[in-house]
Design a protein around this motif. Structure first.
Motif, PDB file in Angstrom:
ATOM      1  N   GLY A  24      -2.231  19.229  -0.922  1.00  0.00           N
ATOM      2  CA  GLY A  24      -2.208  17.838  -1.378  1.00  0.00           C
ATOM      3  C   GLY A  24      -3.083  17.658  -2.596  1.00  0.00           C
ATOM      4  N   LYS A  25      -3.080  16.450  -3.098  1.00  0.00           N
ATOM      5  CA  LYS A  25      -3.869  16.123  -4.288  1.00  0.00           C
ATOM      6  C   LYS A  25      -5.359  16.281  -3.996  1.00  0.00           C
ATOM      7  CE  LYS A  25      -4.430  12.554  -7.832  1.00  0.00           C
ATOM      8  NZ  LYS A  25      -4.007  13.462  -8.927  1.00  0.00           N
ATOM      9  N   CYS A  26      -6.075  16.852  -4.971  1.00  0.00           N
ATOM     10  CA  CYS A  26      -7.517  17.034  -4.849  1.00  0.00           C
ATOM     11  C   CYS A  26      -8.225  16.287  -5.978  1.00  0.00           C
ATOM     12  CB  CYS A  26      -7.888  18.519  -4.938  1.00  0.00           C
ATOM     13  SG  CYS A  26      -7.178  19.541  -3.626  1.00  0.00           S
ATOM     14  N   ALA A  27      -9.429  15.856  -5.708  1.00  0.00           N
ATOM     15  CA  ALA A  27     -10.258  15.224  -6.737  1.00  0.00           C
ATOM     16  C   ALA A  27     -11.493  16.087  -6.967  1.00  0.00           C
ATOM     17  CB  ALA A  27     -10.679  13.825  -6.306  1.00  0.00           C
ATOM     18  N   LYS A  28     -11.758  16.404  -8.234  1.00  0.00           N
ATOM     19  CA  LYS A  28     -12.991  17.122  -8.565  1.00  0.00           C
ATOM     20  C   LYS A  28     -14.145  16.126  -8.641  1.00  0.00           C
ATOM     21  CE  LYS A  28     -11.040  21.021 -11.099  1.00  0.00           C
ATOM     22  NZ  LYS A  28     -11.008  21.748 -12.399  1.00  0.00           N
ATOM     23  N   ILE A  29     -15.246  16.512  -8.030  1.00  0.00           N
ATOM     24  CA  ILE A  29     -16.441  15.670  -8.008  1.00  0.00           C
ATOM     25  C   ILE A  29     -17.534  16.380  -8.802  1.00  0.00           C
ATOM     26  CG2 ILE A  29     -18.127  14.497  -6.561  1.00  0.00           C
ATOM     27  CD1 ILE A  29     -15.236  13.505  -6.192  1.00  0.00           C
TER      28      ILE A  29
ATOM     29  N   ASN B 254      -5.686   7.509  -3.112  1.00  0.00           N
ATOM     30  CA  ASN B 254      -5.561   7.966  -1.737  1.00  0.00           C
ATOM     31  C   ASN B 254      -5.720   9.485  -1.712  1.00  0.00           C
ATOM     32  OD1 ASN B 254      -5.045   8.178   0.988  1.00  0.00           O
ATOM     33  ND2 ASN B 254      -2.816   8.102   0.734  1.00  0.00           N
ATOM     34  N   VAL B 255      -6.947   9.933  -1.630  1.00  0.00           N
ATOM     35  CA  VAL B 255      -7.227  11.363  -1.650  1.00  0.00           C
ATOM     36  C   VAL B 255      -8.336  11.668  -0.658  1.00  0.00           C
ATOM     37  CG1 VAL B 255      -8.827  11.062  -3.580  1.00  0.00           C
ATOM     38  CG2 VAL B 255      -7.874  13.317  -3.129  1.00  0.00           C
ATOM     39  N   SER B 256      -8.178  12.765   0.080  1.00  0.00           N
ATOM     40  CA  SER B 256      -9.178  13.153   1.077  1.00  0.00           C
ATOM     41  C   SER B 256      -9.644  14.585   0.878  1.00  0.00           C
ATOM     42  CB  SER B 256      -8.601  12.993   2.488  1.00  0.00           C
ATOM     43  OG  SER B 256      -7.441  13.792   2.648  1.00  0.00           O
ATOM     44  N   ARG B 257      -9.101  15.257  -0.141  1.00  0.00           N
ATOM     45  CA  ARG B 257      -9.504  16.632  -0.442  1.00  0.00           C
ATOM     46  C   ARG B 257     -10.323  16.617  -1.731  1.00  0.00           C
ATOM     47  NH1 ARG B 257      -4.217  16.422   1.078  1.00  0.00           N
ATOM     48  NH2 ARG B 257      -3.572  17.706   2.854  1.00  0.00           N
ATOM     49  N   PHE B 258     -11.494  17.245  -1.671  1.00  0.00           N
ATOM     50  CA  PHE B 258     -12.397  17.189  -2.813  1.00  0.00           C
ATOM     51  C   PHE B 258     -12.856  18.586  -3.216  1.00  0.00           C
ATOM     52  CE2 PHE B 258     -12.916  13.222  -0.411  1.00  0.00           C
ATOM     53  CZ  PHE B 258     -12.572  12.302  -1.386  1.00  0.00           C
ATOM     54  N   ILE B 259     -13.177  18.710  -4.502  1.00  0.00           N
ATOM     55  CA  ILE B 259     -13.697  19.969  -5.038  1.00  0.00           C
ATOM     56  C   ILE B 259     -15.030  19.685  -5.712  1.00  0.00           C
ATOM     57  CG2 ILE B 259     -13.328  21.857  -6.673  1.00  0.00           C
ATOM     58  CD1 ILE B 259     -10.322  21.473  -6.295  1.00  0.00           C
ATOM     59  N   PRO B 260     -16.144  20.007  -5.066  1.00  0.00           N
ATOM     60  CA  PRO B 260     -17.436  19.873  -5.739  1.00  0.00           C
ATOM     61  C   PRO B 260     -17.449  20.767  -6.982  1.00  0.00           C
ATOM     62  CG  PRO B 260     -17.715  20.280  -3.388  1.00  0.00           C
ATOM     63  CD  PRO B 260     -16.282  20.524  -3.699  1.00  0.00           C
ATOM     64  N   TYR B 261     -17.870  20.191  -8.100  1.00  0.00           N
ATOM     65  CA  TYR B 261     -17.848  20.901  -9.375  1.00  0.00           C
ATOM     66  C   TYR B 261     -19.247  20.865  -9.966  1.00  0.00           C
ATOM     67  CZ  TYR B 261     -16.400  21.901 -14.252  1.00  0.00           C
ATOM     68  OH  TYR B 261     -16.246  22.426 -15.510  1.00  0.00           O
TER      69      TYR B 261
ATOM     70  N   LEU C  44     -20.228  20.447   1.811  1.00  0.00           N
ATOM     71  CA  LEU C  44     -20.031  19.010   1.683  1.00  0.00           C
ATOM     72  C   LEU C  44     -18.741  18.581   2.381  1.00  0.00           C
ATOM     73  CD1 LEU C  44     -21.140  18.662  -2.035  1.00  0.00           C
ATOM     74  CD2 LEU C  44     -22.320  17.704  -0.040  1.00  0.00           C
ATOM     75  N   PRO C  45     -18.717  17.433   3.037  1.00  0.00           N
ATOM     76  CA  PRO C  45     -17.548  17.010   3.809  1.00  0.00           C
ATOM     77  C   PRO C  45     -16.317  16.823   2.935  1.00  0.00           C
ATOM     78  CG  PRO C  45     -19.148  15.228   3.625  1.00  0.00           C
ATOM     79  CD  PRO C  45     -19.835  16.461   3.133  1.00  0.00           C
ATOM     80  N   GLY C  46     -15.205  17.391   3.394  1.00  0.00           N
ATOM     81  CA  GLY C  46     -13.952  17.254   2.665  1.00  0.00           C
ATOM     82  C   GLY C  46     -13.771  18.258   1.551  1.00  0.00           C
ATOM     83  N   ALA C  47     -14.750  19.134   1.334  1.00  0.00           N
ATOM     84  CA  ALA C  47     -14.657  20.120   0.251  1.00  0.00           C
ATOM     85  C   ALA C  47     -13.664  21.215   0.619  1.00  0.00           C
ATOM     86  CB  ALA C  47     -16.020  20.718  -0.034  1.00  0.00           C
ATOM     87  N   VAL C  48     -12.676  21.440  -0.243  1.00  0.00           N
ATOM     88  CA  VAL C  48     -11.680  22.488  -0.010  1.00  0.00           C
ATOM     89  C   VAL C  48     -11.908  23.687  -0.917  1.00  0.00           C
ATOM     90  CG1 VAL C  48      -9.931  20.851   0.788  1.00  0.00           C
ATOM     91  CG2 VAL C  48     -10.041  21.455  -1.649  1.00  0.00           C
ATOM     92  N   ALA C  49     -12.774  23.540  -1.918  1.00  0.00           N
ATOM     93  CA  ALA C  49     -13.074  24.616  -2.850  1.00  0.00           C
ATOM     94  C   ALA C  49     -14.360  24.249  -3.580  1.00  0.00           C
ATOM     95  CB  ALA C  49     -11.934  24.827  -3.845  1.00  0.00           C
ATOM     96  N   LEU C  50     -14.873  25.193  -4.349  1.00  0.00           N
ATOM     97  CA  LEU C  50     -16.077  24.978  -5.138  1.00  0.00           C
ATOM     98  C   LEU C  50     -15.845  25.528  -6.538  1.00  0.00           C
ATOM     99  CD1 LEU C  50     -19.132  24.285  -5.423  1.00  0.00           C
ATOM    100  CD2 LEU C  50     -19.627  26.576  -4.536  1.00  0.00           C
TER     101      LEU C  50
END
Length: 314
Positions: free
Chosen positions: A24-29, A84-91, A115-121
């Protein structure tokens, strides 16, 4: 045009990659771990790259004085309020995130990976900051969470590298890149490139992409050089010593560069970002959607797609 590009952007976007890889869609943080840069360190550095902002590209992060967990909480809440996104990528974006005591780096990576919801780094750094102990640490991190290491190359031309005060040559980049491939095989490698660097010709910018494409990176991010307040680049611009690229110049060049990439290399970014209060020029980068639409229209109009010329050149 290959079928997978019909009716869509004619290149492999990070959004496409994330949906295929993480479901699904991911958001980079973007996070600021409080690292510095060897090139800006008062004890060892030489002032840093002439275009680098005070926050070392971490301008959209929360304040570095906040713990990573609090930065992450604030920014994920902001993103979730818009999409509407629940998958995150700490950057870990600000400055050089493999520079510092290894024990401290290990704490940073472990904290970010949990971190909660992190799918990658994703970790941003320089290719000349990949010492053996850091490579071992990255290998261990990649065994626990999908990892991308992003390397700021900008250009393969050493004369340009000297003009922008990059602090290392292309040979040093290649050494770091190959060590990362060998010692951290589970990590993806991203490469950042900047178009419009002082003194570079169009052909030099194309040659940079030809050279990078031959390395088969997992991801490439394209930027246009920004003139930001408080930088040496801003001083040169004020003296009339630098003229930024126009949107038309940038879009035409970028469309050709994308055709040179391998079809499976992710195009992670096609333009630059800057805070409105910091940006001096070029002002057209504020219209990101217009730039994206211009690239889309240009490539479709000319019958171009990612990989079209990679096959010819290789």
């Amino acid at each position: 045009m290959p079928e997978q590009y019909r009716g869509r952007l004619p290149f492999y976007t990070f959004d496409d990659y994330a949906k295929r890889t993480y479901g699904g869609k991911c958001a980079k943080i973007t996070l600021d771990a409080g690292c510095t840069c060897p090139h800006k360190d008062p004890l060892t550095g030489r002032g840093g790259c002439i275009y680098c902002s005070a926050r070392g590209s971490g301008d959209f992060s929360a304040p570095a004085t906040l713990p990573l967990s609090e930065q992450y909480r604030l920014l994920t809440a902001r993103v979730a309020s818009k999409w509407n996104v629940s998958r995150f990528i700490p950057y870990l974006q600000a400055h050089t995130n493999t520079y510092g005591p290894v024990d401290r780096l290990a704490e940073i990576y472990d904290s970010a990976a949990q971190l909660p919801g992190a799918v990658a780094l994703h970790i941003a750094t320089r290719a000349d900051c990949l010492q053996e102990e850091v490579l071992q640490l990255l290998a261990g991190t990649a065994s626990r969470i999908p990892l991308t290491v992003e390397l700021g190359l900008q250009t393969v031309h050493d004369d340009t590298g000297a003009r922008i005060n990059r602090g290392h040559d292309f040979a040093a980049f290649l050494k770091g890149y190959r060590s990362l491939r060998e010692k951290v095989p589970r990590a993806r490698i991203g490469i950042h490139l900047i178009n419009g660097l002082p003194g570079e010709t169009r052909e030099q910018m194309l040659q940079t992409v030809r050279t990078v494409a031959a390395l088969s990176p997992d991801e490439v991010k394209f930027h246009v050089l920004l003139v930001l307040r408080g930088t040496l680049m801003a001083e040169q611009y004020a003296r009339g010593e630098y003229t930024p690229m126009t949107q038309q110049e940038y879009v035409g060049l970028l469309c050709e560069q994308i055709t040179m990439l391998p079809p499976d290399t992710v195009v992670g970014r096609i333009c630059s970002d800057a805070g409105e209060q910091d940006l001096i020029a070029p002002l057209w980068v504020r219209r990101k959607l217009c730039v994206q639409n211009a690239v889309y229209a240009c490539m479709h109009r000319a019958g171009l797609w990612q990989g079209k010329r990679f096959r010819i050149l290789n």
